[in-house]
Scaffold this active site. Structure first.
Site, PDB file in Angstrom:
ATOM      1  N   LYS A   1       0.855  -1.195   0.000  1.00  0.00           N
ATOM      2  CA  LYS A   1       0.000   0.000   0.000  1.00  0.00           C
ATOM      3  C   LYS A   1       0.887   1.240   0.000  1.00  0.00           C
ATOM      4  O   LYS A   1       1.880   1.309   0.721  1.00  0.00           O
ATOM      5  CB  LYS A   1      -0.925   0.003   1.219  1.00  0.00           C
ATOM      6  CG  LYS A   1      -2.038  -1.055   1.104  1.00  0.00           C
ATOM      7  CD  LYS A   1      -3.067  -0.886   2.183  1.00  0.00           C
ATOM      8  CE  LYS A   1      -4.038  -2.048   2.203  1.00  0.00           C
ATOM      9  NZ  LYS A   1      -5.154  -1.911   1.265  1.00  0.00           N
TER      10      LYS A   1
ATOM     11  N   GLU B   1     -13.116  -2.585   8.847  1.00  0.00           N
ATOM     12  CA  GLU B   1     -13.788  -2.865   7.575  1.00  0.00           C
ATOM     13  C   GLU B   1     -15.297  -2.824   7.778  1.00  0.00           C
ATOM     14  O   GLU B   1     -15.782  -3.132   8.875  1.00  0.00           O
ATOM     15  CB  GLU B   1     -13.405  -4.263   7.075  1.00  0.00           C
ATOM     16  CG  GLU B   1     -11.927  -4.426   6.805  1.00  0.00           C
ATOM     17  CD  GLU B   1     -11.614  -5.812   6.247  1.00  0.00           C
ATOM     18  OE1 GLU B   1     -11.628  -5.958   5.028  1.00  0.00           O
ATOM     19  OE2 GLU B   1     -11.400  -6.738   7.043  1.00  0.00           O
TER      20      GLU B   1
ATOM     21  N   HIS C   1      -1.011  -8.439   8.575  1.00  0.00           N
ATOM     22  CA  HIS C   1      -1.121  -7.010   8.227  1.00  0.00           C
ATOM     23  C   HIS C   1      -0.814  -6.086   9.412  1.00  0.00           C
ATOM     24  O   HIS C   1      -0.015  -5.168   9.303  1.00  0.00           O
ATOM     25  CB  HIS C   1      -2.524  -6.686   7.707  1.00  0.00           C
ATOM     26  CG  HIS C   1      -2.965  -7.533   6.556  1.00  0.00           C
ATOM     27  ND1 HIS C   1      -2.109  -7.996   5.595  1.00  0.00           N
ATOM     28  CD2 HIS C   1      -4.188  -8.006   6.195  1.00  0.00           C
ATOM     29  CE1 HIS C   1      -2.771  -8.708   4.697  1.00  0.00           C
ATOM     30  NE2 HIS C   1      -4.040  -8.732   5.042  1.00  0.00           N
TER      31      HIS C   1
ATOM     32  N   LYS D   1     -14.490  -6.696  11.290  1.00  0.00           N
ATOM     33  CA  LYS D   1     -15.383  -6.610  10.143  1.00  0.00           C
ATOM     34  C   LYS D   1     -16.731  -6.071  10.611  1.00  0.00           C
ATOM     35  O   LYS D   1     -17.054  -6.125  11.788  1.00  0.00           O
ATOM     36  CB  LYS D   1     -15.543  -7.985   9.505  1.00  0.00           C
ATOM     37  CG  LYS D   1     -14.208  -8.563   9.034  1.00  0.00           C
ATOM     38  CD  LYS D   1     -14.357  -9.445   7.833  1.00  0.00           C
ATOM     39  CE  LYS D   1     -13.043 -10.080   7.410  1.00  0.00           C
ATOM     40  NZ  LYS D   1     -12.128  -9.181   6.714  1.00  0.00           N
TER      41      LYS D   1
HETATM   42  C1  BG6 Z   1      -7.073  -9.836   3.477  1.00  0.00           C
HETATM   43  C2  BG6 Z   1      -7.971 -10.546   4.451  1.00  0.00           C
HETATM   44  O1  BG6 Z   1      -5.750 -10.261   3.631  1.00  0.00           O
HETATM   45  O2  BG6 Z   1      -7.160  -8.436   3.705  1.00  0.00           O
HETATM   46  C3  BG6 Z   1      -9.400 -10.049   4.326  1.00  0.00           C
HETATM   47  O3  BG6 Z   1      -7.924 -11.942   4.213  1.00  0.00           O
HETATM   48  C4  BG6 Z   1      -9.461  -8.542   4.445  1.00  0.00           C
HETATM   49  O4  BG6 Z   1     -10.229 -10.662   5.314  1.00  0.00           O
HETATM   50  C5  BG6 Z   1      -8.450  -7.887   3.507  1.00  0.00           C
HETATM   51  O5  BG6 Z   1     -10.770  -8.133   4.116  1.00  0.00           O
HETATM   52  C6  BG6 Z   1      -8.364  -6.388   3.753  1.00  0.00           C
HETATM   53  O6  BG6 Z   1      -7.551  -5.789   2.787  1.00  0.00           O
HETATM   54  P1  BG6 Z   1      -7.775  -4.292   2.322  1.00  0.00           P
HETATM   55  O7  BG6 Z   1      -6.668  -4.036   1.356  1.00  0.00           O
HETATM   56  O8  BG6 Z   1      -9.132  -4.232   1.687  1.00  0.00           O
HETATM   57  O9  BG6 Z   1      -7.704  -3.446   3.555  1.00  0.00           O
END
Ligand code: BG6
Length: 483
Positions: A183, A217, A241, A332
């Site tokens: 990113k 999210e 992440h 989520k």
């Molecule tokens: C993924 C996860 O690695 O990252 C997902 O498996 C998640 O569950 C996603 O929704 C989020 O990525 P981003 O780039 O949309 O923030």
């Protein structure tokens, strides 16, 4: 501001799992955008491989549909450019565990260009794919493989995967993706920290009160209920992440921006993390809304003890960070889609403006999404007469505003796939890093069966469970609003 594009060397890229969600929603659109920008050389080729019987024409039609669904913005590739990109696509029906398709693949690949194999499949197939690539003599010195997350489900399985891949590839050929590292703002975090003198003298426990890392999210687990029931937010989001973000904030300056120097420093952070105690972690599950199913509806009985939300308090046992907590949260079905890192500085040691003066700490916010940018809250004097009245304002920099309207912020996969072709591993995880990250979360996950840390319910569209608020309140702090 128009991005400078340097074409990469000619390549053959084979995508295993070519009809899967990742290939269609992320990899192919990313390649199409790089093609449109002129970064893919004219003789680059992309070969989709999967088990389904399909002609190349049918596969191109499927990818065309996926591109239409994903690439919808104003600055997306034109219809003609998409067609030109699709002309470069081939499809091979291939059985990862059997022999079907391998001779065809061997005959398709060219001897000289960079040869990359993208494992966009479940990790249970990584070993079989690696073994067959070797058996069919498809591994050249110019070969790289890309391994998607989840890289195992605990330290032992990650170690076994690393060992299986190491039988056929050197570490320099293995690219373990964590797309958060691709990113744009995450890379900017490194620029902010290591290309400026301003922050470094303050970047320690003496001046930083605490750090909050939020990845919120709005989506639920949707069609991934079975996967998520087994995984949960701790494995799906925190182990990779969020821990990567924490490493980039907390690491020492590497001596160079090169793969091993970077990864050595990140590894030191992971190894210095204090073990998590049960009281340092809150797990949650979203309940059902008026129009949305609950986590339990989507994951069934298998997800009973699995979390869609985690908040935790991490400590780093080294000279720089002892005494500065790092609060991490992800979930989520929360109120907004927001990813940010907020670094809150300590109060000045003494206020010359008197006890009653209004006061807000300095906070540096690095926004990953949406509206990538940075925001530094500082105290100023309120303009005009009326004495010395203080006020906190934001020095707000949106990258889109600062760098021009035509700034195109590429998707993380665009950057990362081109890095694979270029042979640059800086933004990929090394085997020891992945294993160390599992080693930190494993004991916590192993304890998840206990009643006292069972997931608690939170309302969809909220900022998470009340218990997460309590986690900070007991330290005299509070979460930033998710906005
Ligand atoms: C993924 C996860 O690695 O990252 C997902 O498996 C998640 O569950 C996603 O929704 C989020 O990525 P981003 O780039 O949309 O923030």
């Amino acid at each position: 501001m128009v991005a400078r594009v340097i074409p990469v060397d000619p390549f053959d890229l084979v995508v295993f799992g070519a009809t899967g969600d990742l290939a269609l929603r992320k990899i192919m659109p990313a390649l199409c955008c790089r093609f449109a920008d002129g970064q893919m050389p004219t003789d680059a080729r992309v070969i989709g491989a999967a088990r389904g019987e399909m002609t190349t024409g049918a596969y191109r039609a499927e990818v065309a549909q996926a591109l239409d669904a994903v690439l919808t913005g104003p600055d997306t590739p034109s219809a003609q450019t998409r067609r030109d990109f699709l002309d470069r696509l081939d499809y091979i029906t291939l059985d990862a565990r059997g022999e079907e398709g391998w001779p065809a693949l061997r005959d398709t690949l060219r001897p000289d260009p960079v040869r990359s194999f993208y494992f966009a499949v479940a990790p249970s197939l990584f070993g079989a794919l690696a073994e067959r690539l070797d058996r069919w003599s498809l591994i050249t010195p110019q070969t790289r493989i890309v391994a998607e997350k989840p890289f195992g489900h605990d330290q032992a399985s990650a170690r076994a995967l690393n060992a299986a891949l190491a039988q056929h590839f050197t570490e320099a050929q293995i690219y373990r993706i964590d797309h958060y590292l691709g990113k744009e703002t995450v890379q900017n975090l490194m620029a902010v920290r290591f290309a400026n003198i301003l922050f470094e003298p303050l970047w320690n426990a003496r001046f930083i009160d605490h750090v909050q890392i939020t990845v919120a999210e709005t989506v639920g687990v949707g069609g991934r209920g079975d996967y998520y029931a087994q995984t949960g937010a701790m494995r799906d989001m925190v182990q990779n992440h969020l821990m990567q973000l924490l490493c980039l904030i907390a690491m020492e300056p590497p001596h160079r921006f090169d793969p091993d120097a970077m990864r050595d420093e990140k590894l030191k952070v992971i190894r210095a993390l204090d073990p998590l105690a049960p009281g340092d972690i809150v797990r949650g599950q979203y309940s059902g809304g008026r129009d949305t199913p609950s986590f339990a509806d989507e994951t069934g009985e298998a997800g009973e003890n699995t979390e869609s939300y985690v908040a935790l308090r991490a400590g780093i046992a080294n000279w720089r960070w002892k005494g500065t907590p790092f609060y991490l949260r992800t979930g989520k079905r929360l109120s907004r889609r927001v990813s940010e890192i907020a670094v809150t500085f300590r109060d000045p040691p003494h206020s010359i403006f008197g006890e009653g003066a209004p006061w807000r700490e300095n906070v540096l916010v690095i926004r990953l999404q949406p509206d990538e940018g940075m925001d530094l809250r500082v105290m100023i004097k309120e303009p005009g007469p009326g004495g010395m009245r203080l006020k906190d304002v934001a020095l707000d920099m949106s990258f889109a505003e600062a760098l021009g309207d035509d700034l195109h912020i590429p998707d993380a996969y665009e950057r990362l796939i081109m890095d694979v072709i270029r042979g640059n591993q800086t933004l990929f995880m090394r085997s020891d890093e992945v294993e160390a990250a599992w080693a930190w979360v494993d004991p916590v996950i192993a304890g998840f069966g206990r009643l006292e840390d069972a997931p608690v319910a939170y309302a969809p569209g909220s900022d998470g469970p009340d218990q997460a608020t309590e986690l900070l309140r007991r330290d005299g702090r509070q979460w930033r609003e998710i906005r």
